[in-house]
Design a protein around this motif. Structure first.
Motif, short mmCIF file in Angstrom:
data_model
loop_
_atom_site.label_atom_id
_atom_site.label_comp_id
_atom_site.label_asym_id
_atom_site.label_seq_id
_atom_site.Cartn_x
_atom_site.Cartn_y
_atom_site.Cartn_z
N LEU A 3 -5.76 93.02 74.61
CA LEU A 3 -6.03 92.81 73.18
C LEU A 3 -6.24 91.33 72.91
N SER A 4 -6.81 91.04 71.74
CA SER A 4 -7.02 89.64 71.37
C SER A 4 -7.08 89.51 69.86
N ILE A 57 -6.88 92.49 64.85
CA ILE A 57 -6.68 92.92 66.24
C ILE A 57 -7.22 94.33 66.35
N THR A 69 5.48 96.51 70.62
CA THR A 69 4.02 96.55 70.71
C THR A 69 3.55 95.19 71.24
N ALA A 70 2.25 94.97 71.21
CA ALA A 70 1.69 93.70 71.67
C ALA A 70 1.76 92.60 70.61
N LEU A 71 2.29 92.92 69.43
CA LEU A 71 2.20 91.99 68.31
C LEU A 71 2.89 90.65 68.58
N GLU A 96 3.64 89.04 71.34
CA GLU A 96 2.95 88.21 72.33
C GLU A 96 1.67 87.62 71.76
N LEU A 97 0.94 88.41 70.99
CA LEU A 97 -0.33 87.93 70.43
C LEU A 97 -0.11 86.87 69.36
N TRP A 118 -0.76 94.12 75.79
CA TRP A 118 -1.21 92.93 75.06
C TRP A 118 -2.32 92.20 75.80
N SER A 119 -2.33 92.30 77.13
CA SER A 119 -3.35 91.60 77.91
C SER A 119 -4.75 92.16 77.68
N PHE A 179 -5.36 97.89 68.18
CA PHE A 179 -3.94 97.54 68.31
C PHE A 179 -3.11 98.80 68.59
#
Length: 247
Positions: free
Chosen positions: A42-43, A55, A110-112, A114-115, A39-40, A58
């Motif tokens: 991605l934005s 995103i 996934t990073a979802l 956190e984002l 996640w770090s 992703f």
């Protein structure tokens, strides 16, 4: 928006229309989510304030390739060519399943999560306290000549089963694109049509396909008119769910 002009998509609420027959299947053995981008790295990219967020990257290209291959083995059903009254014309192949475990994996593994929860004023943006994703998982395949005409997405009430049954409602549509021009899919762009309000000039917002891109857009009463353009070549694959907030 006058109610009579709100042509809806037909995929939203299984209680409002009969489920496709593949909804009676047991959840398939989804491939694991590897490799993933942390996640770090991605934005969130805001394309329209309070309306459209993307995103990029992703999912990795290799994970998208794994899923495209797997999804092609599912018993997809072609949508009828003639929609019900008030529904937009949509021509594609789809698979729908209620799978809370997969929805939880997509949200938590996934990073979802956190984002989504890491943005400023997250409850204001997403329409409430985000609890996770809609257990109704929909797989869409658009082949050459297939499309989804202009429509609005509805908000729906759902029950999230974990950690205990919780009443929720959907507020944002989630679309995860698995193919793009780099995989041979030409066309199929998602196009939004802002209204002439709040200083917006009404110009169309075109979302080009990117392999592994996740698109979130607000739905319900504030949904923006949008469409999935016709695929000119190749196949457009999408995994669909929705953000759910506490009701």
């Amino acid at each position: 928006m006058p109610a009579k002009t709100r042509r809806k998509g037909s995929q939203q609420d299984p209680k409002k229309s009969p489920k496709p027959s593949n909804s009676t299947y047991q959840p398939p053995p989804w491939p694991i989510f590897k490799p993933l981008v942390p996640w770090s790295d991605l934005s969130l990219n805001i394309l329209a304030a309070n309306q459209i967020v993307t995103i990029s990257n992703f999912w990795t290209t290799s994970l998208c390739r794994t899923y495209t291959s797997f999804l092609s083995s599912l018993p997809l059903i072609t949508t009828p060519g003639r929609p019900k009254k008030g529904e937009a014309v949509r021509v594609n192949d789809r698979f729908q399943i209620d799978d809370a475990a997969f929805a939880t994996r997509l949200w938590q593994d996934t990073a979802l999560k956190e984002l989504v929860l890491g943005v400023d004023n997250s409850q204001e943006l997403w329409g409430g306290e985000v609890l996770g994703l809609n257990p109704s998982i929909r797989i869409y395949r658009y082949s050459k000549g297939q499309f989804f005409d202009k429509h609005y997405d509805d908000s729906n009430n759902v029950t999230l089963p974990t950690p205990s049954p919780t009443q929720a409602k959907t507020t944002w549509t989630l679309l995860l694109y698995l193919t793009s021009p780099s995989t041979g899919c030409i066309g199929g762009e998602t196009v939004f049509y802002p209204e002439h309000a709040n200083g917006n000039d009404g110009s169309a917002i075109v979302i080009d396909l990117e392999t592994g891109m996740l698109l979130l857009h607000r739905h319900g009463a504030d949904c923006m008119l949008h469409e999935g353009k016709e695929v000119q070549q190749g196949e457009k694959w999408i995994i669909r769910s929705d953000l759910c907030v506490r009701r």
